[in-house]
Design a protein around this motif. Structure first.
Motif, PDB file in Angstrom:
ATOM      1  N   GLY A 223       1.197  -1.294  13.223  1.00 32.59           N
ATOM      2  CA  GLY A 223      -0.079  -1.916  13.546  1.00 32.59           C
ATOM      3  C   GLY A 223      -1.259  -1.110  13.076  1.00 32.59           C
ATOM      4  N   GLY A 224      -2.450  -1.605  13.433  1.00 32.04           N
ATOM      5  CA  GLY A 224      -3.678  -0.960  12.996  1.00 32.04           C
ATOM      6  C   GLY A 224      -4.825  -1.215  13.946  1.00 32.04           C
TER       7      GLY A 224
ATOM      8  N   GLU B 255     -13.981  -0.961   8.515  1.00 34.17           N
ATOM      9  CA  GLU B 255     -13.118   0.216   8.560  1.00 34.17           C
ATOM     10  C   GLU B 255     -11.843  -0.080   9.345  1.00 34.17           C
ATOM     11  N   GLY B 256     -10.755   0.599   8.938  1.00 37.46           N
ATOM     12  CA  GLY B 256      -9.499   0.411   9.654  1.00 37.46           C
ATOM     13  C   GLY B 256      -8.523   1.538   9.418  1.00 37.46           C
ATOM     14  N   GLU B 257      -7.544   1.625  10.304  1.00 41.29           N
ATOM     15  CA  GLU B 257      -6.456   2.593  10.205  1.00 41.29           C
ATOM     16  C   GLU B 257      -5.147   1.854  10.465  1.00 41.29           C
ATOM     17  N   VAL B 258      -4.090   2.262   9.775  1.00 40.12           N
ATOM     18  CA  VAL B 258      -2.793   1.596   9.909  1.00 40.12           C
ATOM     19  C   VAL B 258      -1.701   2.653   9.995  1.00 40.12           C
ATOM     20  N   GLY B 259      -0.669   2.377  10.817  1.00 37.96           N
ATOM     21  CA  GLY B 259       0.418   3.336  10.919  1.00 37.96           C
ATOM     22  C   GLY B 259       1.668   2.750  11.561  1.00 37.96           C
ATOM     23  N   TRP B 260       2.720   3.571  11.554  1.00 39.34           N
ATOM     24  CA  TRP B 260       3.990   3.227  12.182  1.00 39.34           C
ATOM     25  C   TRP B 260       4.039   3.831  13.573  1.00 39.34           C
TER      26      TRP B 260
ATOM     27  N   ILE C  32       1.835   7.023  17.367  1.00 42.10           N
ATOM     28  CA  ILE C  32       1.567   6.390  16.081  1.00 42.10           C
ATOM     29  C   ILE C  32       1.326   7.456  15.013  1.00 42.10           C
ATOM     30  N   ARG C  33       1.992   7.305  13.886  1.00 45.57           N
ATOM     31  CA  ARG C  33       1.717   8.149  12.723  1.00 45.57           C
ATOM     32  C   ARG C  33       0.987   7.297  11.686  1.00 45.57           C
TER      33      ARG C  33
END
Length: 282
Positions: free
Chosen positions: A237-238, A254-259, A265-266
Motif C-alpha cells: 500500500g501507500g 506526493e506519495g510513498e509506497v511499500g510492502w 512497512i518497508r
C-alpha cells in the motif's frame, strides 16, 4: 610513453561510454514511443463524459464525501493522463539505500492501462531504465542498465497482471473520476473513515481499502495481497498528501509506497508529481 597510452585509453573509454549511453537512451525512447502508441491506439470512446453527482447516491458515506470533495459538479471524465515525477527509489530489500529517479507516465482509463518510464540513478552517469506497464490487460516490468543491458524482464503472468492493476487502482487518486461506479469500481462500506473498493479488468480482479482524512480526501490505500513474484504475495500500500487542485480536481502530488512486513512497512518509493496534464472524454 605509458602515461600517454594510459591517457589515450582513458579517453577512448570515456568516449565509448558516452556513445553507449546516448545509443541506449535513444533505443529506450523508441521503445517508450512504441508502448505509448499502443496504449493510445487502443483507447476507446467513453460513453459517459461528465460526472453526475447522482451516481454516488447510495455509496458509503466516506466515499460520497470523497467525491464531493475532489470533484466539482459537471467535472469532465478523465480519458488520459500525462505526468512527470521525481523522487527516490529503494532497490534494496534489506536496508534503506535510496537512489534518485525521474519518470514520465502515460495513463489511459478506457481500456485502463499505463506506462511508467523511469530513470533511476545507480551512480554518477549510470542509470537503470525501467518500464512498468499495464497494456490490454497484461503487465510487464522491464529494467535495463543504460537502456542496453537487461537487469529484469517480467512478462505477462496472472500474478504480475494483478500487481499492475493494483498500481493503476491506487494511483487513480491522480485521475479520481476513474474511481466512480460508472467506471467499473464497486464500493463496500467498512466504517466512517474507510471503504473497500473492487475493480475488474478482463480476467483480473483487485481489491483494496481506502482510508479517508477528515477533510474528505484519501490518506492511504492498502491491498491485503499483491504478488511480488509468482510465489510471494504480501500486503502492499501507500500514503498520499499535498493535495492541490488540477483542472478542477483535488489530487495528491506526493506519495510513498511499500510492502508490509510483520515488523512494519518497508517503503521502496517516495515521489512527487512535478507536471500533470489531462485529456478529457469528448
Amino acid at each position: 610513453m605509458w602515461i600517454k597510452w594510459t591517457a589515450i585509453i582513458g579517453v577512448l573509454i570515456i568516449v565509448s561510454f558516452g556513445i553507449a549511453t546516448t545509443y541506449g537512451s535513444y533505443r529506450w525512447q523508441l521503445d517508450t514511443a512504441e508502448l505509448r502508441a499502443k496504449l493510445k491506439s487502443g483507447q476507446q470512446i467513453m460513453k459517459l463524459n461528465i460526472y453526475d453527482p447522482k451516481e454516488i447516491e447510495g455509496l458509503p458515506a466516506p466515499v460520497q464525501r470523497f467525491f464531493q470533495t475532489v470533484l466539482k459538479d459537471g467535472q469532465p471524465i478523465v480519458a488520459a493522463v500525462k505526468l512527470s515525477q521525481q523522487g527516490q527509489f529503494n532497490l534494496n530489500e534489506l536496508e534503506d539505500k535510496w537512489n534518485p529517479f525521474t519518470a514520465t507516465q502515460l495513463v489511459i482509463t478506457q481500456p485502463l492501462g499505463f506506462d511508467w518510464d523511469a530513470r533511476i540513478q545507480m551512480a554518477a552517469g549510470l542509470n537503470a531504465f525501467v518500464h512498468d506497464t499495464y497494456l490490454l490487460g497484461e503487465g510487464n516490468l522491464h529494467a535495463s542498465l543504460l537502456g542496453l543491458f537487461t537487469l529484469a524482464n517480467m512478462p505477462n503472468t496472472p500474478e504480475l497482471n494483478q500487481g499492475e492493476l493494483l498500481r493503476f487502482f491506487a494511483e487513480a487518486l491522480w485521475y479520481p473520476t476513474a474511481l466512480l461506479p460508472s467506471q467499473g469500481v464497486r464500493w463496500e462500506a467498512i466504517d466512517d473513515n474507510s471503504a473497500r473498493a473492487n475493480l475488474t479488468d478482463g480476467a483480473t480482479t483487485v481489491s483494496g481499502v481506502f482510508q479517508f482524512n477528515a477533510d474528505g480526501t484519501i490518506s492511504t490505500f492498502r491491498a491485503e495481497v499483491r504478488y511480488r513474484d509468482k510465489l510471494t504475495a504480501m500486503p502492499w500500500g501507500g500514503s498520499f498528501r499535498d493535495y492541490t487542485v488540477r483542472d478542477g480536481m483535488l489530487i495528491p502530488l506526493e506519495g510513498e509506497v511499500g510492502w508490509e512486513y510483520p515488523e512494519g512497512i518497508r517503503l521502496y518509493f517516495k515521489g512527487k508529481i512535478t507536471e500533470i496534464s489531462y485529456e478529457f472524454a469528448a
